[in-house]
Write a protein that holds these residues in place. Structure first.
Motif, short mmCIF file in Angstrom:
data_model
loop_
_atom_site.label_atom_id
_atom_site.label_comp_id
_atom_site.label_asym_id
_atom_site.label_seq_id
_atom_site.Cartn_x
_atom_site.Cartn_y
_atom_site.Cartn_z
N THR A 299 9.21 10.16 0.63
CA THR A 299 10.45 10.37 -0.26
C THR A 299 11.49 9.52 -0.03
OG1 THR A 299 9.48 12.78 -0.40
CG2 THR A 299 11.81 12.39 -1.19
N MET A 300 11.96 9.15 1.17
CA MET A 300 13.26 8.79 1.49
C MET A 300 13.05 7.20 0.69
SD MET A 300 14.41 7.55 5.13
CE MET A 300 15.95 6.69 5.69
N TYR A 301 12.15 6.60 0.84
CA TYR A 301 11.78 5.49 0.21
C TYR A 301 11.57 5.37 -1.25
CZ TYR A 301 11.60 2.76 4.62
OH TYR A 301 12.22 2.06 6.03
N GLY A 302 11.36 6.46 -1.85
CA GLY A 302 11.26 6.48 -3.29
C GLY A 302 9.69 6.32 -3.66
N LEU A 303 8.74 6.69 -2.43
CA LEU A 303 7.37 6.48 -2.97
C LEU A 303 6.86 7.55 -3.95
CD1 LEU A 303 7.71 4.42 -0.85
CD2 LEU A 303 5.34 5.05 0.06
N ASP A 304 7.81 8.62 -4.29
CA ASP A 304 7.17 9.83 -4.94
C ASP A 304 7.94 9.46 -6.47
OD1 ASP A 304 10.05 10.03 -4.14
OD2 ASP A 304 9.95 12.18 -4.13
N ARG A 305 8.21 8.32 -6.58
CA ARG A 305 8.87 8.17 -7.96
C ARG A 305 8.44 6.68 -8.52
NH1 ARG A 305 14.38 6.90 -7.56
NH2 ARG A 305 14.65 7.27 -9.78
N PRO A 306 8.02 6.73 -9.87
CA PRO A 306 7.24 5.56 -10.39
C PRO A 306 8.26 4.36 -10.35
CG PRO A 306 7.72 7.05 -12.05
CD PRO A 306 7.86 7.90 -10.78
N GLU A 307 9.35 4.60 -10.57
CA GLU A 307 10.26 3.16 -10.62
C GLU A 307 10.67 2.65 -9.21
OE1 GLU A 307 13.09 6.94 -11.36
OE2 GLU A 307 11.06 6.35 -11.52
N THR A 308 10.64 3.49 -8.11
CA THR A 308 10.86 2.93 -6.78
C THR A 308 9.61 2.53 -6.21
OG1 THR A 308 11.44 5.21 -6.20
CG2 THR A 308 13.09 3.80 -6.90
N ARG A 309 8.40 3.35 -6.62
CA ARG A 309 7.30 3.49 -5.59
C ARG A 309 6.81 1.95 -5.06
NH1 ARG A 309 3.99 5.69 -8.90
NH2 ARG A 309 4.51 7.86 -8.14
N GLU A 310 6.72 0.86 -5.93
CA GLU A 310 6.21 -0.26 -5.41
C GLU A 310 7.26 -1.02 -4.59
OE1 GLU A 310 5.83 -4.41 -4.89
OE2 GLU A 310 7.32 -3.81 -6.27
N TYR A 311 8.56 -1.21 -5.06
CA TYR A 311 9.53 -1.79 -4.17
C TYR A 311 9.72 -0.81 -2.89
CZ TYR A 311 13.23 -5.09 -3.03
OH TYR A 311 14.05 -6.00 -2.48
N GLY A 312 9.66 0.42 -2.79
CA GLY A 312 9.82 1.11 -1.76
C GLY A 312 8.66 1.04 -0.69
N THR A 313 7.44 0.72 -1.41
CA THR A 313 6.31 0.37 -0.32
C THR A 313 6.38 -0.65 0.48
OG1 THR A 313 4.73 1.76 -1.74
CG2 THR A 313 3.74 0.22 -0.26
#
Length: 482
Positions: A299-313
């Motif tokens: 959640t911290m890296y935004g992996l639960d949100r489509p707009e941030t999931r890829e870069y967050g990973t």
């Protein structure tokens, strides 16, 4: 019946007995297991392995994560507030400007449509587009006085990575660091590149090239989707004991060959990549398994949100790789999403929504794990944007042209001062007026943080002693170092 064909050359033998791991790297040497740690880089005898090497003096940083933002983030809309630009919005700029797109050029000033606010104990001003970065400002050293002197993308990208504007064929920063210091891990490549699923960045593989150095110093690219590394696992019938026997046989052949043909670095690196690949079958699988992370970290890296999931990973993977001893990790974007020539209000908002949360999470995560002091994080592009509008027929479609005369980057951790701004552009954000920092200064400063005198990290090539800054006028920016 014809007898089975026998490889005619040693190289053909290697190609035919690859066991599924030969396409991996070309950046590792075979002497790792028998050699010991070496002293600082010597001018006359370049190192021939990636074992850890001692720096010239006590380092502050041991690893680096570079978040390179291709296209030129608009500093006056993100990191460098200009009230005068807003005040004179719509009027003509009286200074001289170099345009890249003359047919759409205008001298009409374009005030930022975004609000700025002070954040943190340091009171650093950032745009409303960076709400998550605002939460880590006390860790940031924001340099507002970067200068390439050129407005083009490729010319400035090559300056940042290779040390000379526009020139290809030189080793990049990650190559120089791994050449000088080797790797803390013998189970993973020293220099790793995390690619964007949309495709390569502008200038492609030149961004992580080893140039005139041996191929073991080139960045190893992780694919943006599974399998992230092709041919890492051998076929079942070649795994285990049989694979080990073949690798030992190749090792024996290589030692025999080296005795009579010393210095064939390309072949040595190719053969050694088999050994690295065998070790990576376990190490890389573990490093790339983000399912081991907690739900709170996701959640911290935004992996639960489509707009941030890829870069967050990818930001999370960067932390996991550095945690396991990788020396230099670099993230790139597809093409150049910060190149906002038109519709800057929507385009800039979109790329910030993708990157802001994961970027801030990386710095915060490193800090909470006690890794930020020894890990240098870099964020920034190759150029900035002009203070005037690039016209497209309506205000909604307005954008900004290129500007290499003054722009911003930031650093965090690794021995830099947090909560500070350094340098200054003029009242409209067009050019540097205080504490100019060039890409060569940036390179020398990074090397210094790693305990290296950049002038003493030498590679002999073309009958010359090559260094990262190509002997251009350079200074270490001591003011930003703790």
């Amino acid at each position: 019946m014809d007898s089975p064909s026998v490889p005619g050359t040693r190289r053909q033998l290697l190609q035919q007995t690859g066991m599924g791991v030969g396409a991996l790297a070309l950046q590792w040497m075979l002497h790792q297991e028998s050699a010991s740690a070496k002293p600082p880089v010597l001018k006359a005898v370049p190192p021939s392995d990636l074992l850890p090497r001692k720096p010239h003096f006590e380092p502050r940083a041991k690893a680096m994560i570079s978040l390179f933002q291709h296209g030129g983030p608009s500093h006056m809309d993100l990191t460098d507030p200009k009230p005068e630009l807003t005040k004179y919005d719509g009027t003509d700029y009286t200074g001289d400007i170099q345009f890249s797109f003359v047919n759409e050029a205008s001298k009409k000033l374009l005030g930022s449509p975004f609000q700025f606010q002070k954040h943190g104990q340091c009171g650093m001003e950032l745009s409303e587009l960076l709400p998550h970065t605002a939460g880590i400002v006390d860790d940031l050293c924001l340099i507002r006085s970067m200068h390439t002197g050129a407005n083009g993308h490729e010319v400035s990208i090559r300056y940042f990575h290779g040390g000379i504007p526009a020139v290809l064929g030189r080793p990049t920063l990650g190559s120089w660091l791994t050449y000088a210091l080797g790797s803390e891990s013998q189970d993973l490549p020293a220099f790793m590149v995390l690619a964007d699923p949309g495709g390569p960045p502008v200038d492609g593989a030149s961004n992580w090239s080893n140039g005139f150095m041996p191929s073991m110093f080139q960045g190893t690219v992780l694919r943006p989707k599974e399998p992230r590394i092709f041919n890492l696992q051998p076929p079942p019938h070649l795994a285990g004991k049989f694979q080990r026997q073949n690798l030992d046989f190749l090792q024996e052949l290589n030692q025999t060959h080296l005795q009579s043909h010393p210095g064939e670095s390309d072949l040595e690196a190719r053969i050694a990549s088999y050994e690295l690949a065998a070790r990576m079958q376990t190490a890389a699988t573990d490093a790339l398994d983000i399912s081991q992370e907690t739900a709170a970290t996701h959640t911290m890296y935004g992996l639960d949100r489509p707009e941030t999931r890829e870069y967050g990973t990818r930001c999370l993977l960067a932390r996991r790789l550095v945690e396991r001893g990788v020396r230099f990790v670099q993230l790139f974007h597809n093409n150049q999403p910060w190149d906002n020539h038109s519709s800057i209000k929507t385009g800039l908002t979109s790329i910030c929504q993708k990157t802001d949360q994961p970027t801030a999470a990386l710095v915060a995560d490193l800090r909470q794990r006690g890794m930020l002091d020894s890990t240098l994080v870099h964020w920034g592009g190759e150029i900035g944007r002009l203070p005037v509008t690039q016209e497209h027929g309506s205000p909604e479609k307005a954008g900004r042209d290129h500007n290499g005369q003054g722009f911003s980057i930031w650093l965090a951790g690794g021995g830099v001062r947090g909560g500070m701004t350094y340098g200054k552009t003029d009242d409209f954000g067009h050019h540097v007026v205080e504490n100019k920092v060039t890409p060569n200064d940036f390179q020398a400063t990074v090397m210094h943080l790693f305990g290296l005198n950049h002038e003493e990290v030498v590679y002999p090539h073309g009958n010359q002693e090559q260094i990262i800054t190509a002997h251009r006028p350079t200074q270490v920016v001591h003011d930003v170092i703790v």
